[in-house]
Design an enzyme around this catalytic site. Structure first.
Site, PDB file in Angstrom:
ATOM      1  N   GLU A 127       0.741  -1.174   0.035  1.00 59.80           N
ATOM      2  CA  GLU A 127       0.090  -0.017  -0.039  1.00 59.80           C
ATOM      3  C   GLU A 127       0.761   1.062   0.019  1.00 59.80           C
ATOM      4  OE1 GLU A 127      -1.428   1.859   3.289  1.00 59.80           O
ATOM      5  OE2 GLU A 127      -1.171   0.012   4.666  1.00 59.80           O
ATOM      6  N   LYS A 171      -3.487  -1.394  15.019  1.00 59.23           N
ATOM      7  CA  LYS A 171      -3.191  -0.515  15.992  1.00 59.23           C
ATOM      8  C   LYS A 171      -3.843  -0.341  17.326  1.00 59.23           C
ATOM      9  CE  LYS A 171      -3.079   2.431  13.026  1.00 59.23           C
ATOM     10  NZ  LYS A 171      -2.883   1.711  11.686  1.00 59.23           N
TER      11      LYS A 171
HETATM   12  N1  PSU Z   1      -1.479   1.035   9.580  1.00 56.01           N
HETATM   13  C1  PSU Z   1      -0.331   1.897  10.004  1.00 56.01           C
HETATM   14  N2  PSU Z   1       0.019   2.772   9.248  1.00 56.01           N
HETATM   15  C2  PSU Z   1      -0.922   3.555   8.369  1.00 56.01           C
HETATM   16  C3  PSU Z   1      -2.103   2.927   8.106  1.00 56.01           C
HETATM   17  C4  PSU Z   1      -2.623   1.628   9.036  1.00 56.01           C
HETATM   18  O1  PSU Z   1       0.323   1.167  10.784  1.00 56.01           O
HETATM   19  O2  PSU Z   1      -0.797   4.431   7.670  1.00 56.01           O
HETATM   20  C5  PSU Z   1      -3.402   3.183   7.118  1.00 56.01           C
HETATM   21  C6  PSU Z   1      -3.723   2.281   6.242  1.00 56.01           C
HETATM   22  O3  PSU Z   1      -3.693   2.412   4.821  1.00 56.01           O
HETATM   23  C7  PSU Z   1      -5.060   1.855   6.607  1.00 56.01           C
HETATM   24  C8  PSU Z   1      -5.661   3.326   6.962  1.00 56.01           C
HETATM   25  O4  PSU Z   1      -5.853   1.473   5.585  1.00 56.01           O
HETATM   26  O5  PSU Z   1      -4.438   3.827   7.753  1.00 56.01           O
HETATM   27  C9  PSU Z   1      -6.786   3.359   7.929  1.00 56.01           C
HETATM   28  O6  PSU Z   1      -7.467   4.381   7.905  1.00 56.01           O
HETATM   29  P1  PSU Z   1      -8.857   4.714   8.314  1.00 56.01           P
HETATM   30  O7  PSU Z   1      -8.759   4.557  10.018  1.00 56.01           O
HETATM   31  O8  PSU Z   1      -9.027   6.152   8.311  1.00 56.01           O
HETATM   32  O9  PSU Z   1      -9.676   3.773   7.700  1.00 56.01           O
END
Ligand code: PSU
Ligand code: MN
Length: 315
Positions: free
Chosen positions: A26, A160
């Site tokens: 990604e 996380k």
């Molecule tokens: N986990 C990480 N770093 C990130 C992300 C997740 O350690 O940058 C990013 C991923 O791209 C994941 C997104 O899909 O954050 C999730 O964002 P949201 O909670 O807005 O869906």
């Protein structure tokens, strides 16, 4: 007429032609998840780790409205360093293409695009999930609902600990997303080895994971993803006390500044990276590189069987 279809980087086109294993990567972790200038260096290290472990990296993202599977180094550099790179989930892809935007793809968007490109394995850091207080805010990452309908293996270090880990596991169950630990039955909490919850299944080798993909394809029954949770060794995790303190501060700042929606995850990650003086960054990088290595080994073990498309349950 403009053609808005997926474009393949030369290295990925070659790999597809020669039936070589490919790992999807990604770009949101590059543009929004890691601080400059480390993000560019790390993006390159992730790709190199995939190569060192026997597969071809396909970093996914959007440049000027064109969706690429297998960004080249200049394009990765652009997403890492340019201002105004959008964070793209699945729902944003068509709008961003029409607007000729530069964009980085989340876990949700990357998985969906990878599956459309018949790539069966994807490495990332941590999944999005159910945010704390989601019962009030309804903030649940589209990563979860997308994985429910996307046939791919996502290698990650769980979700996380900034999220509600238990609620996320419940939602994954409801949504029919398979979850297995890699050499563990405990679900990791990204920065920390143990996120506090058991999981039902443990897989012990890249071959065993590749066998799961084969079984799913042969059965033609399940339509969703396999989340493969790969925890950091205990001696490499972020100090749990430092972690808890930083998280509490971050959540307070979030409330104070009224940050909501897709800004929440980048904000909290940024807070960790700043206030742990690089410790969380080092841990984050370790996580991603370990996941990239394992994903490449899985792809290499199952190279002859890319996930076929369209095996949702017939109506
Ligand atoms: N986990 C990480 N770093 C990130 C992300 C997740 O350690 O940058 C990013 C991923 O791209 C994941 C997104 O899909 O954050 C999730 O964002 P949201 O909670 O807005 O869906
Ligand atoms: Mn969200």
């Amino acid at each position: 007429m403009t053609d808005f279809g997926i474009r393949y980087g030369d290295h990925v086109s070659r790999a597809r032609r020669d039936d070589r294993p490919v790992v999807a990567l990604e770009s949101t972790i590059i543009s929004h998840g890691l601080p400059h200038p480390d993000n560019l260096r790390v993006a390159r290290e992730i790709e190199q780790t995939v190569r060192d472990n026997g597969a071809v990296p396909a970093t996914i993202g959007m440049i000027g409205g064109e969706l690429f599977v297998g960004l080249d180094d200049d394009q990765i550099q652009h997403l890492a360093l340019a201002d105004g790179v959008a964070k793209l989930s699945v729902r944003d892809l068509a709008v961003a293409a029409a607007k000729k935007a530069d964009g980085a793809t989340t876990v949700a968007a990357t998985s969906a695009i990878a599956a459309a490109a018949e790539i069966g394995v994807f490495a990332t850091g941590g999944l999005g999930g159910v945010h704390r207080e989601a019962n009030v805010t309804f903030d649940e990452s589209a990563d979860l609902t997308t994985l429910a309908r996307t046939p791919i293996v996502v290698v990650c270090a769980g979700v996380k600990s900034i999220l509600d880990v238990g609620a996320t596991l419940e939602r994954l169950e409801t949504l029919g997303v398979a979850v297995a630990g890699y050499r563990t039955r405990r679900f990791p909490g990204f920065f920390i080895t143990d996120g506090g919850f058991d999981i039902d299944w443990q897989l012990d080798s890249p071959q065993q994971v590749a066998d799961v993909i084969s079984a799913r394809n042969d059965q033609g029954v399940g339509a969703g993803a396999l989340v493969l949770a790969n925890p950091l060794p205990v001696d490499e995790q972020l100090d749990p006390e430092l972690h808890d303190r930083t998280l509490a501060e971050g959540l307070e700042l979030l409330a104070r500044d009224g940050i909501t929606g897709k800004a929440v995850t980048p904000f909290l990650l940024g807070h960790f990276h700043e206030s742990t003086e690089g410790q969380s960054l080092a841990v984050n990088v370790r996580i991603i590189l370990r996941n990239a290595a394992l994903a490449a080994q899985i792809a290499a073990a199952g190279t002859s069987a890319p996930a076929p498309l369209g095996f949702s349950v017939p109506a």
